[in-house]
Design a protein around this motif. Structure first.
Motif, PDB file in Angstrom:
ATOM      1  N   GLN A 459       0.847  -1.188   0.000  1.00  0.00           N
ATOM      2  CA  GLN A 459       0.000   0.000   0.000  1.00  0.00           C
ATOM      3  C   GLN A 459       0.887   1.244   0.000  1.00  0.00           C
ATOM      4  N   ASN A 460       0.649   2.130  -0.974  1.00  0.00           N
ATOM      5  CA  ASN A 460       1.348   3.423  -1.027  1.00  0.00           C
ATOM      6  C   ASN A 460       2.863   3.275  -1.150  1.00  0.00           C
ATOM      7  N   VAL A 461       3.313   2.288  -1.914  1.00  0.00           N
ATOM      8  CA  VAL A 461       4.748   2.089  -2.161  1.00  0.00           C
ATOM      9  C   VAL A 461       4.975   2.148  -3.666  1.00  0.00           C
ATOM     10  N   PRO A 462       5.668   3.155  -4.170  1.00  0.00           N
ATOM     11  CA  PRO A 462       5.932   3.235  -5.620  1.00  0.00           C
ATOM     12  C   PRO A 462       6.766   2.044  -6.081  1.00  0.00           C
ATOM     13  N   PRO A 463       6.274   1.223  -7.011  1.00  0.00           N
ATOM     14  CA  PRO A 463       7.042   0.047  -7.451  1.00  0.00           C
ATOM     15  C   PRO A 463       8.427   0.384  -7.991  1.00  0.00           C
ATOM     16  N   ALA A 464       8.537   1.466  -8.770  1.00  0.00           N
ATOM     17  CA  ALA A 464       9.831   1.822  -9.346  1.00  0.00           C
ATOM     18  C   ALA A 464      10.848   2.157  -8.275  1.00  0.00           C
ATOM     19  N   VAL A 465      10.410   2.850  -7.238  1.00  0.00           N
ATOM     20  CA  VAL A 465      11.321   3.227  -6.151  1.00  0.00           C
ATOM     21  C   VAL A 465      11.765   1.994  -5.387  1.00  0.00           C
ATOM     22  N   LEU A 466      10.834   1.078  -5.125  1.00  0.00           N
ATOM     23  CA  LEU A 466      11.181  -0.129  -4.386  1.00  0.00           C
ATOM     24  C   LEU A 466      12.163  -0.993  -5.162  1.00  0.00           C
ATOM     25  N   VAL A 467      11.956  -1.151  -6.460  1.00  0.00           N
ATOM     26  CA  VAL A 467      12.868  -1.968  -7.261  1.00  0.00           C
ATOM     27  C   VAL A 467      14.249  -1.337  -7.324  1.00  0.00           C
ATOM     28  N   ARG A 468      14.306  -0.026  -7.452  1.00  0.00           N
ATOM     29  CA  ARG A 468      15.623   0.644  -7.464  1.00  0.00           C
ATOM     30  C   ARG A 468      16.355   0.408  -6.150  1.00  0.00           C
ATOM     31  N   PHE A 469      15.629   0.462  -5.045  1.00  0.00           N
ATOM     32  CA  PHE A 469      16.269   0.231  -3.746  1.00  0.00           C
ATOM     33  C   PHE A 469      16.767  -1.204  -3.646  1.00  0.00           C
ATOM     34  N   LEU A 470      15.936  -2.176  -4.017  1.00  0.00           N
ATOM     35  CA  LEU A 470      16.355  -3.575  -3.950  1.00  0.00           C
ATOM     36  C   LEU A 470      17.571  -3.826  -4.825  1.00  0.00           C
ATOM     37  N   ARG A 471      17.659  -3.142  -5.952  1.00  0.00           N
ATOM     38  CA  ARG A 471      18.800  -3.314  -6.852  1.00  0.00           C
ATOM     39  C   ARG A 471      20.071  -2.715  -6.272  1.00  0.00           C
ATOM     40  N   GLU A 472      19.965  -1.524  -5.709  1.00  0.00           N
ATOM     41  CA  GLU A 472      21.157  -0.791  -5.291  1.00  0.00           C
ATOM     42  C   GLU A 472      21.619  -1.160  -3.890  1.00  0.00           C
ATOM     43  N   HIS A 473      20.755  -1.774  -3.081  1.00  0.00           N
ATOM     44  CA  HIS A 473      21.094  -2.070  -1.685  1.00  0.00           C
ATOM     45  C   HIS A 473      20.751  -3.529  -1.383  1.00  0.00           C
ATOM     46  N   ARG A 474      21.446  -4.408  -2.038  1.00  0.00           N
ATOM     47  CA  ARG A 474      21.167  -5.837  -1.894  1.00  0.00           C
ATOM     48  C   ARG A 474      21.419  -6.329  -0.476  1.00  0.00           C
ATOM     49  N   SER A 475      22.399  -5.750   0.187  1.00  0.00           N
ATOM     50  CA  SER A 475      22.727  -6.199   1.543  1.00  0.00           C
ATOM     51  C   SER A 475      21.605  -5.947   2.532  1.00  0.00           C
ATOM     52  N   GLU A 476      20.613  -5.114   2.180  1.00  0.00           N
ATOM     53  CA  GLU A 476      19.506  -4.833   3.085  1.00  0.00           C
ATOM     54  C   GLU A 476      18.528  -6.008   3.189  1.00  0.00           C
ATOM     55  N   TRP A 477      18.515  -6.882   2.172  1.00  0.00           N
ATOM     56  CA  TRP A 477      17.528  -7.959   2.198  1.00  0.00           C
ATOM     57  C   TRP A 477      18.103  -9.339   1.906  1.00  0.00           C
ATOM     58  N   ALA A 478      19.261  -9.419   1.278  1.00  0.00           N
ATOM     59  CA  ALA A 478      19.789 -10.713   0.835  1.00  0.00           C
ATOM     60  C   ALA A 478      20.749 -11.297   1.863  1.00  0.00           C
ATOM     61  N   ASP A 479      20.894 -12.618   1.840  1.00  0.00           N
ATOM     62  CA  ASP A 479      21.846 -13.351   2.668  1.00  0.00           C
ATOM     63  C   ASP A 479      22.959 -13.856   1.761  1.00  0.00           C
TER      64      ASP A 479
END
Length: 841
Positions: A459-479
């Motif tokens: 809810q209320n999360v821009p998809p483009a912004v979220l994908v850019r974050f996941l791409r540029e900051h992998r250490s925030e979510w990946a093991d």
């Protein structure tokens, strides 16, 4: 210079060429001299003085020409070459503008016809409404051509199929160039000389439809061949099978096709089509490829093959390809579908009722793909790491196909569901038919592939912004160790799967671009993750992991486009046929309905995730205005694939469930941080006073700085909560705040501070103060710390600090001061630092 701009002129005999020298006099060159100079120019267009003198010595025919005259000849030659290239470029631009002007004039004529038709319909409706006795008269305002269903009897013989094909052709042309559908411009897609084309979507018609027209510098037959190969450009197309093909007798061909379309998420079934495709040439020389569904859900393949699909309808659609004056073609594309939205969950039905989604996935994608191939053919596109465009396209297609296979899990591919562990949040499927093995080192024990997947509502999360974050900051979510486990299946080494030695991720992620599409809507890249062994033995052995990654949908202005991040482990020198095991994320925007403002859907609600996995934070009444800047829902689908041996299937399944749940939790935390309801580093100036802590802290920082330094931190016109927070956020110097604890950690940073540390507001709390300084910087800080606590501030000399990614940063000066929590001096909230004139070394 006149002597440079002056072009050479040939004499009437053709054997003598004249050039101006530095004195303004003509110098005559023979054909042999010009030929010798041209040979040198082909090797070196700008020879040095020594090279020109050497040329005169080596070529006797140039011995009577002075070096200065040779210099002028090369200047004139370069000038002519530049003029030739500019002339060619202007001719190309002129052809594009002429073609675009022709398209716009045709579009204007069509719109005028549509206006006239609407005026007539409006008058007719008014007349019918005034006639009370004609209450039963049909007053439908839909102008779309109704597509009759064709019985199987008609499709059982060539004559019947030819009749259907001719009718399909007429209806398609009325949509492509006429007013059979009420077209409205596609939001955010304005035509122009640099645009892909002119795009429109349907308004008030049965089904969903999209239309595009544009210029492609390829011949019509080549374009038709490209577009008929639907799986190559339509990423959601699983398979196209031609059952029957025969000549229509008029030079055209008729084909009966069975097409399967992937489901975009785990929450809805896939679609299939049973269609007739008609290819013919018009009297005008235009090439037409049109297609429509044939009736009967049981038509086409056997029922067992189609049991996993919902039969959708394709109304008359296709491609009109007209040869263009000066080369190239003008393409008109129409996609008109009925995707049977009733078969999808109610929350997902907007996805199947959106013309914008059809436009992005099919219509625009087809035109972009044709233009991409045209530019690759002309040599305008350059790719990295020496890979050919066709190879890179194949990699992208394999990543998308593997990810779609994992999400859909078709039984005819060998997928089967595993029993749940009690919670229904994560689905686990296994495929024993697939075996991730290289040609040289196959997996010796029998096993297969396991996929853990989940879907959730954002809810209320821009998809483009979220994908850019996941791409540029992998250490925030990946093991890193999970990535290493999957990557080890591709290698033959002492640390190969299934046993892995513990490895530590250094936090360094290097993105190496491979290629991108012409509008950068899709990027293909290689990611290198740097890791080191935790144990002392083999400490110097490399532990780097390489991923092949595809990222798309990063443009926030692309209406209806889904955002994807798909990756697969690869070997460092991956061959063109390297095995891929794709995993990743897909975020699909759901169009808001007019009644969304009254929707009682809880923002915490998830789809097939457990209630403990909540999305977003509780709604704050104070954030109403801020949330209105982006109020939309989207569906996030996550799928991760893992290789396994038969004797380890249970262990791998347990690990996969836990890992996907941890990724979901991380994504939820990131989603809350980047939501426009608070201070968002990715959205730049779209700041909001919705976070009282940020607003209050910004005032404390500025007031304390003024108290200690005697000057203002911000300019004088900064007044009001939002203005202070916004100006502090956009301040050119890196401003950071850290807590006053035994181990000080950062609690706030402005945009420049986040850029300097190469981190985000989410990860900022994991960085301690001592980690960013080098040894000399820590000594200076420790020496000045008592002064800061006693005097309230200190000016630190310039030095070197470190970003979270390990990069060195130089700064001219740093100022540290105590931040008071109120007007009282003894209420110290934190320490603030301002790094002046910083830059990466």
């Amino acid at each position: 210079m006149a002597m440079v701009a002056q072009q050479h002129r040939e004499s009437s005999s053709g054997s003598i060429t004249k050039h101006l020298d530095s004195s303004g006099k003509y110098v005559r060159y023979t054909a042999e001299q010009v030929e010798a100079l041209e040979r040198v120019y082909a090797e070196c267009p700008k020879p040095s003085s020594l090279r020109r003198q050497q040329l005169i010595r080596e070529c006797p025919i140039l011995s009577n020409i002075e070096p200065k005259q040779i210099k002028v000849w090369f200047q004139n030659r370069r000038c002519r070459e530049k003029q030739r290239k500019e002339s060619s470029r202007l001719q190309t631009v002129n052809r594009k503008l002429s073609a675009m002007n022709k398209l716009l004039m045709e579009e204007n004529d069509r719109l005028q016809k549509q206006v006239s038709q609407l005026v007539c319909e409006n008058g007719y409706m008014r007349q019918q409404l005034q006639n009370a006795s004609a209450a039963t008269t049909d007053v439908s305002c839909e102008s779309v051509v109704t597509t009759p269903q064709h019985s199987l009897r008609d499709a059982s013989n060539p004559a019947g199929l030819l009749s259907i094909a001719e009718e399909t052709l007429a209806e398609f042309l009325s949509k492509a160039t006429g007013t059979a559908v009420d077209w409205v411009p596609m939001p955010g897609m304005k035509p122009g000389p640099d645009s892909v084309g002119i795009f429109a979507i349907s308004h008030s018609c049965s089904g969903v439809a999209a239309r595009a027209c544009g210029l492609v510098s390829l011949e019509p037959t080549k374009i038709a061949e490209i577009l008929k190969d639907r799986p190559s450009w339509f990423r959601d197309c699983r398979n196209v099978e031609v059952f029957t093909m025969f000549s229509a007798g008029n030079g055209g061909t008729i084909e009966l096709l069975y097409t399967q379309i992937y489901a975009p998420t785990t929450l809805a079934p896939a679609r299939d089509f049973w269609t007739l495709r008609y290819t013919t040439t018009l009297d005008t020389g235009s090439l037409v490829v049109c297609e429509r569904s044939l009736s009967g859900t049981g038509a086409g393949p056997n029922a067992a093959a189609a049991s996993q699909f919902v039969r959708a309808q394709m109304l008359p659609s296709g491609y009109l390809i007209r040869p263009c004056d000066g080369g190239g073609s003008i393409i008109h594309i129409v996609d008109h579908l009925n995707l049977e939205a009733w078969s999808a969950p109610e929350i997902l039905r907007p996805l199947y009722e959106s013309s914008k989604v059809v436009a992005q996935k099919m219509t625009i994608a087809a035109l972009r793909y044709a233009r991409q191939l045209a530019q690759e053919t002309s040599g305008e596109v350059v790719y990295g790491l020496g890979r050919q465009p066709a190879v890179l396209r194949t990699f992208s297609q394999r990543l998308c196909r593997g990810f779609n296979d994992a999400i859909n899990g078709f039984s005819d591919d060998g997928w089967s569901m595993l029993s749940s562990d009690g919670a229904e949040d994560v689905i686990v499927a296994v495929n024993s038919r697939k075996n991730l093995a290289t040609t040289s080192v196959p997996l010796s024990p029998p096993g297969g592939i396991l996929c853990a997947k989940a879907s959730m509502l954002l809810q209320n999360v821009p998809p483009a912004v979220l994908v850019r974050f996941l791409r540029e900051h992998r250490s925030e979510w990946a093991d890193f160790n999970v990535d290493a486990y999957v990557a080890s299946s591709l290698k033959s080494c002492p640390y190969s799967y299934p046993g892995m030695r513990p490895t530590r991720f250094t936090g360094s992620q290097i993105i190496m671009p491979l290629g991108h599409t012409i509008e950068h809507e899709e990027m293909l890249e290689v990611i290198r993750l740097e890791g080191h062994s935790i144990g002392q033995e083999d400490a110097f052995m490399p532990r780097d992991i390489h991923l092949l990654q595809m990222c798309s949908g990063t443009d926030e202005n692309a209406v209806g486009a889904c955002s994807e991040l798909v990756f697969a482990p690869i070997d460092e020198m991956f061959p063109d046929d390297a095995p891929l095991l794709p995993s990743g994320f897909r975020i699909i925007p759901l169009e808001s309905k007019s009644s969304d403002s009254h929707d009682t859907l809880n923002t915490h609600r998830t789809l097939d995730l457990a209630s403990s996995l909540e999305v977003g934070a509780a709604t704050n009444p104070a954030t109403g205005d801020a949330a209105s800047c982006y109020s939309a829902r989207s569906v996030l689908t996550i799928a991760f694939q893992f290789p396994f041996e038969d004797n380890l299937q249970e262990n791998v399944a347990t690990m996969a469930r836990q890992y996907v749940r941890s990724v979901v939790s991380s994504v939820q935390r990131v989603a809350m941080a980047i939501s426009p309801s608070g201070v968002n580093p990715t959205l730049g100036s779209k700041l909001s006073p919705a976070s009282p802590e940020a607003v209050t802290l910004s005032h404390w920082i500025c007031q304390s700085y003024s108290y200690h330094m005697g000057t203002e931190l911000l300019r004088a016109d900064s007044s009001g909560d939002e203005s202070v927070l916004k100006n502090l956020w956009q301040h050119q110097d890196a401003i950071l705040c850290c807590s006053l604890k035994s181990l000080p950690v950062f609690i706030f940073a402005n945009k420049a501070g986040l850029d300097m540390l190469e981190t985000t507001l989410v990860a900022l709390q994991d960085i301690s103060l001592d980690k960013i300084f080098d040894e000399s910087g820590r000594k200076v800080l420790f020496a000045e710390f008592p002064k800061i606590m006693e005097q309230g501030f200190a000016c630190l000399p310039g030095g070197i600090c470190m970003s979270a990614m390990g990069r060195h940063i130089s700064y001219e000066q740093a100022i540290a001061w105590k931040v008071f929590a109120s007007s009282e001096e003894n209420a110290v909230h934190c320490l603030a630092f301002s790094f002046i004139n910083w830059s990466f070394v």
